[in-house]
Design a protein around this motif. Structure first.
Motif, PDB file in Angstrom:
ATOM      1  N   ILE A 115       0.843  -1.201   0.000  1.00 32.81           N
ATOM      2  CA  ILE A 115       0.000   0.000   0.000  1.00 32.81           C
ATOM      3  C   ILE A 115       0.881   1.254   0.000  1.00 32.81           C
ATOM      4  O   ILE A 115       0.631   2.195  -0.761  1.00 32.81           O
ATOM      5  CB  ILE A 115      -0.936   0.011   1.232  1.00 32.81           C
ATOM      6  N   PHE A 116       1.935   1.246   0.849  1.00 24.76           N
ATOM      7  CA  PHE A 116       2.768   2.447   0.943  1.00 24.76           C
ATOM      8  C   PHE A 116       3.532   2.691  -0.353  1.00 24.76           C
ATOM      9  O   PHE A 116       3.651   3.828  -0.810  1.00 24.76           O
ATOM     10  CB  PHE A 116       3.717   2.327   2.128  1.00 24.76           C
ATOM     11  N   THR A 117       4.029   1.609  -0.973  1.00 25.95           N
ATOM     12  CA  THR A 117       4.760   1.784  -2.233  1.00 25.95           C
ATOM     13  C   THR A 117       3.834   2.326  -3.311  1.00 25.95           C
ATOM     14  O   THR A 117       4.202   3.236  -4.069  1.00 25.95           O
ATOM     15  CB  THR A 117       5.353   0.440  -2.687  1.00 25.95           C
ATOM     16  N   ILE A 118       2.607   1.779  -3.362  1.00 27.77           N
ATOM     17  CA  ILE A 118       1.653   2.255  -4.374  1.00 27.77           C
ATOM     18  C   ILE A 118       1.313   3.729  -4.137  1.00 27.77           C
ATOM     19  O   ILE A 118       1.267   4.532  -5.069  1.00 27.77           O
ATOM     20  CB  ILE A 118       0.380   1.377  -4.366  1.00 27.77           C
ATOM     21  N   SER A 119       1.143   4.107  -2.853  1.00 29.24           N
ATOM     22  CA  SER A 119       0.826   5.524  -2.594  1.00 29.24           C
ATOM     23  C   SER A 119       2.011   6.416  -2.938  1.00 29.24           C
ATOM     24  O   SER A 119       1.836   7.562  -3.345  1.00 29.24           O
ATOM     25  CB  SER A 119       0.428   5.789  -1.147  1.00 29.24           C
ATOM     26  N   LEU A 120       3.220   5.870  -2.783  1.00 34.89           N
ATOM     27  CA  LEU A 120       4.414   6.629  -3.155  1.00 34.89           C
ATOM     28  C   LEU A 120       4.385   6.935  -4.656  1.00 34.89           C
ATOM     29  O   LEU A 120       4.563   8.081  -5.079  1.00 34.89           O
ATOM     30  CB  LEU A 120       5.639   5.771  -2.827  1.00 34.89           C
ATOM     31  N   ILE A 121       4.102   5.883  -5.449  1.00 36.35           N
ATOM     32  CA  ILE A 121       4.027   6.070  -6.906  1.00 36.35           C
ATOM     33  C   ILE A 121       2.885   7.018  -7.255  1.00 36.35           C
ATOM     34  O   ILE A 121       3.030   7.922  -8.092  1.00 36.35           O
ATOM     35  CB  ILE A 121       3.842   4.700  -7.598  1.00 36.35           C
ATOM     36  N   LEU A 122       1.753   6.847  -6.547  1.00 37.83           N
ATOM     37  CA  LEU A 122       0.581   7.697  -6.804  1.00 37.83           C
ATOM     38  C   LEU A 122       0.898   9.167  -6.530  1.00 37.83           C
ATOM     39  O   LEU A 122       0.615  10.042  -7.361  1.00 37.83           O
ATOM     40  CB  LEU A 122      -0.583   7.236  -5.921  1.00 37.83           C
ATOM     41  N   GLY A 123       1.520   9.432  -5.362  1.00 41.69           N
ATOM     42  CA  GLY A 123       1.835  10.819  -5.007  1.00 41.69           C
ATOM     43  C   GLY A 123       2.762  11.464  -6.020  1.00 41.69           C
ATOM     44  O   GLY A 123       2.531  12.593  -6.473  1.00 41.69           O
TER      45      GLY A 123
ATOM     46  N   ILE B   1      10.417   4.625   6.354  1.00 42.97           N
ATOM     47  CA  ILE B   1      11.636   5.044   7.057  1.00 42.97           C
ATOM     48  C   ILE B   1      11.696   4.394   8.433  1.00 42.97           C
ATOM     49  O   ILE B   1      12.724   3.904   8.874  1.00 42.97           O
ATOM     50  CB  ILE B   1      11.681   6.587   7.203  1.00 42.97           C
ATOM     51  N   SER B   2      10.538   4.384   9.127  1.00 39.67           N
ATOM     52  CA  SER B   2      10.562   3.910  10.524  1.00 39.67           C
ATOM     53  C   SER B   2      10.231   2.432  10.635  1.00 39.67           C
ATOM     54  O   SER B   2       9.828   1.959  11.683  1.00 39.67           O
ATOM     55  CB  SER B   2       9.578   4.729  11.351  1.00 39.67           C
ATOM     56  N   LYS B   3      10.418   1.695   9.528  1.00 34.87           N
ATOM     57  CA  LYS B   3      10.015   0.290   9.505  1.00 34.87           C
ATOM     58  C   LYS B   3      10.784  -0.565  10.502  1.00 34.87           C
ATOM     59  O   LYS B   3      10.247  -1.519  11.067  1.00 34.87           O
ATOM     60  CB  LYS B   3      10.204  -0.247   8.087  1.00 34.87           C
ATOM     61  N   SER B   4      12.064  -0.223  10.744  1.00 33.18           N
ATOM     62  CA  SER B   4      12.868  -1.105  11.590  1.00 33.18           C
ATOM     63  C   SER B   4      12.558  -0.920  13.075  1.00 33.18           C
ATOM     64  O   SER B   4      13.056  -1.674  13.902  1.00 33.18           O
ATOM     65  CB  SER B   4      14.347  -0.839  11.349  1.00 33.18           C
TER      66      SER B   4
ATOM     67  N   ALA C   1      15.680   5.138  13.707  1.00 36.14           N
ATOM     68  CA  ALA C   1      14.781   5.222  12.548  1.00 36.14           C
ATOM     69  C   ALA C   1      13.568   6.101  12.873  1.00 36.14           C
ATOM     70  O   ALA C   1      13.115   6.882  12.033  1.00 36.14           O
ATOM     71  CB  ALA C   1      14.332   3.828  12.142  1.00 36.14           C
ATOM     72  N   ILE C   2      13.052   5.978  14.102  1.00 34.40           N
ATOM     73  CA  ILE C   2      11.910   6.805  14.503  1.00 34.40           C
ATOM     74  C   ILE C   2      12.321   8.285  14.500  1.00 34.40           C
ATOM     75  O   ILE C   2      11.582   9.154  14.017  1.00 34.40           O
ATOM     76  CB  ILE C   2      11.420   6.399  15.921  1.00 34.40           C
ATOM     77  N   GLU C   3      13.534   8.534  14.998  1.00 31.02           N
ATOM     78  CA  GLU C   3      14.037   9.908  15.017  1.00 31.02           C
ATOM     79  C   GLU C   3      14.160  10.446  13.589  1.00 31.02           C
ATOM     80  O   GLU C   3      13.777  11.586  13.301  1.00 31.02           O
ATOM     81  CB  GLU C   3      15.412   9.930  15.712  1.00 31.02           C
ATOM     82  N   ALA C   4      14.683   9.599  12.689  1.00 27.24           N
ATOM     83  CA  ALA C   4      14.829  10.005  11.285  1.00 27.24           C
ATOM     84  C   ALA C   4      13.470  10.333  10.673  1.00 27.24           C
ATOM     85  O   ALA C   4      13.314  11.347   9.986  1.00 27.24           O
ATOM     86  CB  ALA C   4      15.507   8.899  10.493  1.00 27.24           C
ATOM     87  N   ALA C   5      12.478   9.482  10.961  1.00 28.61           N
ATOM     88  CA  ALA C   5      11.141   9.718  10.402  1.00 28.61           C
ATOM     89  C   ALA C   5      10.564  11.021  10.934  1.00 28.61           C
ATOM     90  O   ALA C   5       9.944  11.791  10.185  1.00 28.61           O
ATOM     91  CB  ALA C   5      10.219   8.552  10.743  1.00 28.61           C
ATOM     92  N   THR C   6      10.778  11.300  12.226  1.00 19.94           N
ATOM     93  CA  THR C   6      10.257  12.545  12.811  1.00 19.94           C
ATOM     94  C   THR C   6      10.911  13.760  12.158  1.00 19.94           C
ATOM     95  O   THR C   6      10.225  14.713  11.767  1.00 19.94           O
ATOM     96  CB  THR C   6      10.532  12.569  14.328  1.00 19.94           C
ATOM     97  N   LYS C   7      12.250  13.706  12.013  1.00 18.54           N
ATOM     98  CA  LYS C   7      12.958  14.825  11.364  1.00 18.54           C
ATOM     99  C   LYS C   7      12.442  15.020   9.941  1.00 18.54           C
ATOM    100  O   LYS C   7      12.197  16.147   9.504  1.00 18.54           O
ATOM    101  CB  LYS C   7      14.460  14.541  11.327  1.00 18.54           C
ATOM    102  N   TYR C   8      12.295  13.901   9.228  1.00 17.87           N
ATOM    103  CA  TYR C   8      11.833  13.975   7.846  1.00 17.87           C
ATOM    104  C   TYR C   8      10.453  14.611   7.785  1.00 17.87           C
ATOM    105  O   TYR C   8      10.192  15.508   6.993  1.00 17.87           O
ATOM    106  CB  TYR C   8      11.807  12.573   7.231  1.00 17.87           C
TER     107      TYR C   8
END
Length: 334
Positions: free
Chosen positions: A1-9, A37-40, A45-52
């Motif tokens: 779902i996330f990959t498809i939404s990525l392509i869609l966006g 990003i926060s998959k792991s 990773a959570i910090e990276a996702a928040t910054k992003y």
């Protein structure tokens, strides 16, 4: 779902004429990449996702603000009709934040360091595509002096800050920042060259990231012992890195050559000289990656576990991308 939404966006943004549609596409993109990003579930990773999330939300807000400001003054919602000077300034800021151009680059190495190599590849290529297309569509009305300044700063900072890094993902992030500088300097004069540079950069980066992913290398000491695992792949990684640095018989030289040519046509020879000399900085860290990958043969004194040589076949996509990122220079007359 996330990959498809990525392509869609991405598709929504690159095919839209109306600012609100472009903004909506960028938002879908951001929301789709965050869980990846926060998959792991690692705190980093959570910090990276928040910054992003924070930087991209700010950039989207600024983009929306600039387009609304333009619509308020001119009555135009069309992307190509961005004429109000304040709007152009705010839009340049917003897209620099989206792309990670200096001085809005601080989030990018941090976010890259927090994710896996594959999501890092997505962040440095696929997530840069929608903002580049917006820059392409609005390029006639943007301020060339500002873009040139941002570009030269990006190449300088991308080179300088990558010098003392040992984490490969951070090195690749700074390499991405300096490549974006090359793209931004020529967008006002010949936008098609920017797109060409972006496509070739995407190809070469994909080759490097997929190779590193198959070696499972995240930092330089790991690369030191990776030669025993797959010698042929490492040899080709050396060439791909040199291509990314832009050395002549390889593909990476093509966009640099055209951009320098275009800048000299526009009487910007000093800018071309400066940006070429500054890209020597990034050549240094590409060479260091290449040196670690291929020239330091075991036995040597690193206290790392030697990796077993595996007979697993190399991924087809790595083969295709690497071949393309080494041998496309002869297509330059076309």
């Amino acid at each position: 779902i996330f990959t498809i939404s990525l392509i869609l966006g991405t598709t929504i943004t690159i095919s839209s004429n109306h600012w609100i549609m472009a903004w909506a596409g960028l938002e879908i993109n951001t929301l789709a990449i965050l869980p990846l990003i926060s998959k792991s579930h690692h705190p980093r990773a959570i910090e990276a996702a928040t910054k992003y999330f924070l930087t991209q939300a700010t950039a989207s807000t600024l983009l929306l603000f600039s387009s609304m400001n333009n619509a308020w003054y001119t009555g135009q919602w069309d992307i190509t009709q961005l004429t109000h000077p304040t709007s152009c300034l705010v839009l340049t800021t917003a897209i620099s934040m989206k792309l990670g151009l200096v001085p809005f680059h601080f989030w990018f190495p941090e976010v890259m360091q927090g994710t896996s190599l594959i999501i890092g590849l997505l962040l440095s290529t696929a997530m840069k595509f929608p903002p580049i297309t917006l820059l392409y569509m609005t390029s006639p009305s943007l301020n060339p002096t500002l873009l040139t300044t941002l570009a030269i700063l990006s190449v300088a900072v991308g080179g300088w800050m990558g010098l003392n890094q040992t984490q490969i993902r951070k090195i690749m992030a700074f390499s991405s920042i300096s490549h974006l500088g090359w793209m931004a300097i020529v967008i006002s004069y010949n936008p098609k060259l920017t797109l060409l540079n972006f496509y070739l950069y995407t190809m070469m980066t994909a080759a490097v990231f997929l190779t590193l992913n198959s070696i499972k290398a995240l930092k330089l000491p790991t690369l030191l012992t990776s030669w025993t695992k797959s010698p042929a792949l490492n040899t080709v990684l050396l060439l791909t890195l040199l291509s990314l640095a832009g050395l002549p018989p390889l593909t990476g030289f093509l966009p640099k050559w055209f951009i320098i040519q275009e800048l000299t046509k526009q009487d910007m020879a000093p800018a071309a000289t400066v940006i070429s000399l500054l890209s020597l900085l990034s050549l240094f860290f590409y060479l260091r990656l290449a040196y670690c990958a291929t020239i330091t043969l075991p036995p040597h004194t690193t206290n790392h576990v030697k990796q077993w040589r595996t007979n697993k076949p190399v991924n087809l996509s790595i083969a295709i991308l690497t071949t393309l990122s080494l041998a496309l220079l002869p297509m330059s007359p076309m």
